[in-house]
Design a protein around this motif. Structure first.
Motif, PDB file in Angstrom:
ATOM      1  N   HIS A 154       0.833  -1.197   0.000  1.00 37.54           N
ATOM      2  CA  HIS A 154       0.000   0.000   0.000  1.00 37.54           C
ATOM      3  C   HIS A 154       0.869   1.249   0.000  1.00 37.54           C
ATOM      4  O   HIS A 154       1.945   1.281   0.591  1.00 37.54           O
ATOM      5  CB  HIS A 154      -0.915   0.010   1.227  1.00 37.54           C
ATOM      6  CG  HIS A 154      -2.007  -1.015   1.157  1.00 37.54           C
ATOM      7  ND1 HIS A 154      -2.938  -1.168   2.161  1.00 37.54           N
ATOM      8  CD2 HIS A 154      -2.313  -1.932   0.212  1.00 37.54           C
ATOM      9  CE1 HIS A 154      -3.774  -2.140   1.837  1.00 37.54           C
ATOM     10  NE2 HIS A 154      -3.413  -2.623   0.663  1.00 37.54           N
ATOM     11  N   SER A 155       0.391   2.269  -0.671  1.00 42.03           N
ATOM     12  CA  SER A 155       1.063   3.567  -0.622  1.00 42.03           C
ATOM     13  C   SER A 155       0.765   4.218   0.730  1.00 42.03           C
ATOM     14  O   SER A 155      -0.062   3.741   1.500  1.00 42.03           O
ATOM     15  CB  SER A 155       0.585   4.448  -1.771  1.00 42.03           C
ATOM     16  OG  SER A 155       0.992   3.890  -3.017  1.00 42.03           O
ATOM     17  N   ALA A 156       1.458   5.312   1.027  1.00 46.92           N
ATOM     18  CA  ALA A 156       1.359   5.896   2.360  1.00 46.92           C
ATOM     19  C   ALA A 156       1.354   7.411   2.306  1.00 46.92           C
ATOM     20  O   ALA A 156       1.880   8.012   1.372  1.00 46.92           O
ATOM     21  CB  ALA A 156       2.526   5.421   3.225  1.00 46.92           C
ATOM     22  N   VAL A 157       0.731   8.015   3.321  1.00 39.62           N
ATOM     23  CA  VAL A 157       0.850   9.451   3.547  1.00 39.62           C
ATOM     24  C   VAL A 157       1.378   9.636   4.964  1.00 39.62           C
ATOM     25  O   VAL A 157       0.811   9.102   5.920  1.00 39.62           O
ATOM     26  CB  VAL A 157      -0.491  10.179   3.374  1.00 39.62           C
ATOM     27  CG1 VAL A 157      -0.302  11.676   3.634  1.00 39.62           C
ATOM     28  CG2 VAL A 157      -1.046   9.966   1.972  1.00 39.62           C
ATOM     29  N   LEU A 158       2.479  10.352   5.085  1.00 42.66           N
ATOM     30  CA  LEU A 158       3.128  10.585   6.368  1.00 42.66           C
ATOM     31  C   LEU A 158       3.011  12.062   6.739  1.00 42.66           C
ATOM     32  O   LEU A 158       2.868  12.919   5.875  1.00 42.66           O
ATOM     33  CB  LEU A 158       4.614  10.204   6.298  1.00 42.66           C
ATOM     34  CG  LEU A 158       4.957   8.845   5.682  1.00 42.66           C
ATOM     35  CD1 LEU A 158       6.468   8.650   5.633  1.00 42.66           C
ATOM     36  CD2 LEU A 158       4.298   7.711   6.457  1.00 42.66           C
ATOM     37  N   GLN A 159       3.094  12.351   8.030  1.00 46.27           N
ATOM     38  CA  GLN A 159       3.002  13.735   8.509  1.00 46.27           C
ATOM     39  C   GLN A 159       4.268  14.114   9.257  1.00 46.27           C
ATOM     40  O   GLN A 159       4.831  13.314  10.002  1.00 46.27           O
ATOM     41  CB  GLN A 159       1.784  13.925   9.410  1.00 46.27           C
ATOM     42  CG  GLN A 159       1.595  15.368   9.886  1.00 46.27           C
ATOM     43  CD  GLN A 159       0.309  15.572  10.657  1.00 46.27           C
ATOM     44  OE1 GLN A 159      -0.521  14.674  10.771  1.00 46.27           O
ATOM     45  NE2 GLN A 159       0.121  16.764  11.193  1.00 46.27           N
ATOM     46  N   TRP A 160       4.704  15.347   9.082  1.00 47.56           N
ATOM     47  CA  TRP A 160       5.874  15.874   9.772  1.00 47.56           C
ATOM     48  C   TRP A 160       5.492  16.282  11.191  1.00 47.56           C
ATOM     49  O   TRP A 160       4.558  17.053  11.381  1.00 47.56           O
ATOM     50  CB  TRP A 160       6.416  17.072   8.999  1.00 47.56           C
ATOM     51  CG  TRP A 160       7.658  17.686   9.582  1.00 47.56           C
ATOM     52  CD1 TRP A 160       7.743  18.876  10.235  1.00 47.56           C
ATOM     53  CD2 TRP A 160       8.980  17.149   9.540  1.00 47.56           C
ATOM     54  NE1 TRP A 160       9.047  19.113  10.612  1.00 47.56           N
ATOM     55  CE2 TRP A 160       9.832  18.069  10.203  1.00 47.56           C
ATOM     56  CE3 TRP A 160       9.528  15.976   9.030  1.00 47.56           C
ATOM     57  CZ2 TRP A 160      11.189  17.850  10.351  1.00 47.56           C
ATOM     58  CZ3 TRP A 160      10.890  15.765   9.172  1.00 47.56           C
ATOM     59  CH2 TRP A 160      11.707  16.695   9.824  1.00 47.56           C
ATOM     60  N   ASP A 161       6.218  15.749  12.186  1.00 49.15           N
ATOM     61  CA  ASP A 161       5.888  16.049  13.579  1.00 49.15           C
ATOM     62  C   ASP A 161       6.843  17.053  14.217  1.00 49.15           C
ATOM     63  O   ASP A 161       6.812  17.276  15.424  1.00 49.15           O
ATOM     64  CB  ASP A 161       5.849  14.771  14.410  1.00 49.15           C
ATOM     65  CG  ASP A 161       7.222  14.091  14.536  1.00 49.15           C
ATOM     66  OD1 ASP A 161       8.221  14.655  14.026  1.00 49.15           O
ATOM     67  OD2 ASP A 161       7.298  13.016  15.150  1.00 49.15           O
ATOM     68  N   GLY A 162       7.683  17.657  13.391  1.00 43.75           N
ATOM     69  CA  GLY A 162       8.662  18.604  13.898  1.00 43.75           C
ATOM     70  C   GLY A 162      10.058  18.033  13.928  1.00 43.75           C
ATOM     71  O   GLY A 162      11.037  18.774  14.048  1.00 43.75           O
ATOM     72  N   ALA A 163      10.167  16.703  13.802  1.00 39.67           N
ATOM     73  CA  ALA A 163      11.473  16.043  13.811  1.00 39.67           C
ATOM     74  C   ALA A 163      11.623  15.040  12.680  1.00 39.67           C
ATOM     75  O   ALA A 163      12.710  14.840  12.149  1.00 39.67           O
ATOM     76  CB  ALA A 163      11.710  15.347  15.150  1.00 39.67           C
ATOM     77  N   ARG A 164      10.503  14.384  12.309  1.00 39.51           N
ATOM     78  CA  ARG A 164      10.569  13.374  11.263  1.00 39.51           C
ATOM     79  C   ARG A 164       9.177  13.144  10.696  1.00 39.51           C
ATOM     80  O   ARG A 164       8.161  13.554  11.273  1.00 39.51           O
ATOM     81  CB  ARG A 164      11.125  12.054  11.809  1.00 39.51           C
ATOM     82  CG  ARG A 164      10.333  11.493  12.981  1.00 39.51           C
ATOM     83  CD  ARG A 164      10.946  10.212  13.515  1.00 39.51           C
ATOM     84  NE  ARG A 164      12.313  10.401  13.915  1.00 39.51           N
ATOM     85  CZ  ARG A 164      12.694  10.881  15.103  1.00 39.51           C
ATOM     86  NH1 ARG A 164      11.770  11.226  16.010  1.00 39.51           N
ATOM     87  NH2 ARG A 164      13.948  11.027  15.405  1.00 39.51           N
ATOM     88  N   PHE A 165       9.108  12.473   9.550  1.00 40.78           N
ATOM     89  CA  PHE A 165       7.830  12.089   8.973  1.00 40.78           C
ATOM     90  C   PHE A 165       7.397  10.754   9.572  1.00 40.78           C
ATOM     91  O   PHE A 165       8.209   9.835   9.716  1.00 40.78           O
ATOM     92  CB  PHE A 165       7.924  11.950   7.452  1.00 40.78           C
ATOM     93  CG  PHE A 165       7.908  13.253   6.711  1.00 40.78           C
ATOM     94  CD1 PHE A 165       9.066  13.777   6.185  1.00 40.78           C
ATOM     95  CD2 PHE A 165       6.719  13.952   6.552  1.00 40.78           C
ATOM     96  CE1 PHE A 165       9.052  14.980   5.500  1.00 40.78           C
ATOM     97  CE2 PHE A 165       6.695  15.153   5.872  1.00 40.78           C
ATOM     98  CZ  PHE A 165       7.871  15.679   5.343  1.00 40.78           C
ATOM     99  N   GLY A 166       6.116  10.651   9.920  1.00 46.46           N
ATOM    100  CA  GLY A 166       5.585   9.418  10.493  1.00 46.46           C
ATOM    101  C   GLY A 166       4.076   9.372  10.388  1.00 46.46           C
ATOM    102  O   GLY A 166       3.494   9.833   9.411  1.00 46.46           O
ATOM    103  N   LYS A 167       3.431   8.857  11.417  1.00 49.18           N
ATOM    104  CA  LYS A 167       1.981   8.684  11.399  1.00 49.18           C
ATOM    105  C   LYS A 167       1.254  10.023  11.359  1.00 49.18           C
ATOM    106  O   LYS A 167       1.801  11.061  11.741  1.00 49.18           O
ATOM    107  CB  LYS A 167       1.545   7.906  12.649  1.00 49.18           C
ATOM    108  CG  LYS A 167       2.077   6.487  12.726  1.00 49.18           C
ATOM    109  CD  LYS A 167       1.589   5.808  14.001  1.00 49.18           C
ATOM    110  CE  LYS A 167       2.080   4.372  14.087  1.00 49.18           C
ATOM    111  NZ  LYS A 167       1.581   3.702  15.322  1.00 49.18           N
TER     112      LYS A 167
END
Length: 266
Positions: free
Chosen positions: A134-147
């Protein structure tokens, strides 16, 4: 089929990932005549790696003398992996394209994935009979891209709880090639733009996904909670002037990770 997490060491030559100057360990178990860096070529103890027993724990500095798999490795490379500066995100493999976009002041990265051969046509990719991750969309949390987060990590009012119900978003876009993000005008009666994340897929064509998520609006100022039928919870809100019905049931994200034990009843 579930995809597997990528290991950054997979891209390195065999044995390279273990190459490091481990000064703390060397000091505790060896009687060296200096730190690991002193055994590097041109330094005070150069040429004495084997004699002093420094080969195992001073892989970077002793590379040319006794650790051929470490030639070219640097201590900085090792420390970056340890600090997770090149962090990996679970369940990603076969990335074919990426698109960075912003929405609502937040930052996202859409990753299109497929296991087709490079430059494969739709027919040849289909003929390979591969199950694409599956493709993914990640969110920046201020330090890295993740959930994806429950709120804007830059908002001081939610900074401490934005990750409390973080949700892994995976999109079954088949043999995805790329993503685009657009905001289209809505109907005249609702002038708010309609945000769309659009996947371009060899196997499924063009797939538009409305980039909008439900939010909780009736749980402000809860003053009473009652348990009704099995697994049903009622919450009374004084501020929102509402009674909300919740169901006690595991809520999981796209990777099967439990993110909550309550959900609204329809």
């Amino acid at each position: 089929a579930a995809s597997i997490a990528e290991d950054p060491c997979d891209a390195l030559p065999p044995g390279r990932c273990a190459c490091a100057d481990e000064d703390a360990a060397a000091r505790s178990v060896l009687d060296l005549f200096g730190d690991c860096a002193s055994y590097a070529p041109g330094e005070l103890n150069a040429g004495f790696c084997r004699e002093d027993g420094a080969c195992a724990l001073c892989g970077v500095s002793c590379a040319e003398e006794c650790r051929p798999e470490c030639v070219g490795a640097t201590q900085e490379e090792y420390e970056r992996r340890g600090d997770n500066a090149w962090s990996t995100t679970a369940k990603l493999r076969g990335a074919a394209g990426m698109r960075y976009f912003t929405h609502g002041g937040m930052h996202f990265l859409a990753i299109a994935q497929n296991l087709c051969d490079l430059f494969a046509s739709a027919s040849s990719c289909a003929a390979a009979h591969r199950t694409h991750p599956h493709s993914a969309v990640l969110q920046w949390d201020g330090a890295r891209f993740g959930k994806l987060l429950a709120g804007d990590p830059a908002d001081p009012s939610v900074a401490g709880s934005a990750a409390q119900h973080a949700f892994a978003l995976r999109i079954p876009a088949g043999a995805a090639l790329s993503f685009s993000f657009v905001e289209l005008p809505g109907p005249a009666a609702a002038p708010t733009p309609i945000p769309l994340a659009i996947a371009f897929s060899l196997s499924k064509g063009v797939l538009p996904y409305r980039w909008a998520f439900s939010s909780v609006t009736h749980l402000q100022g809860v003053v009473a909670v009652a348990v009704g039928a099995p697994h049903v919870v009622w919450a009374v809100s004084d501020v929102s002037r509402s009674i909300v019905s919740l169901e006690r049931t595991p809520v999981v994200d796209s990777l099967g990770t439990q993110v909550s034990t309550l959900r609204f009843r329809a």
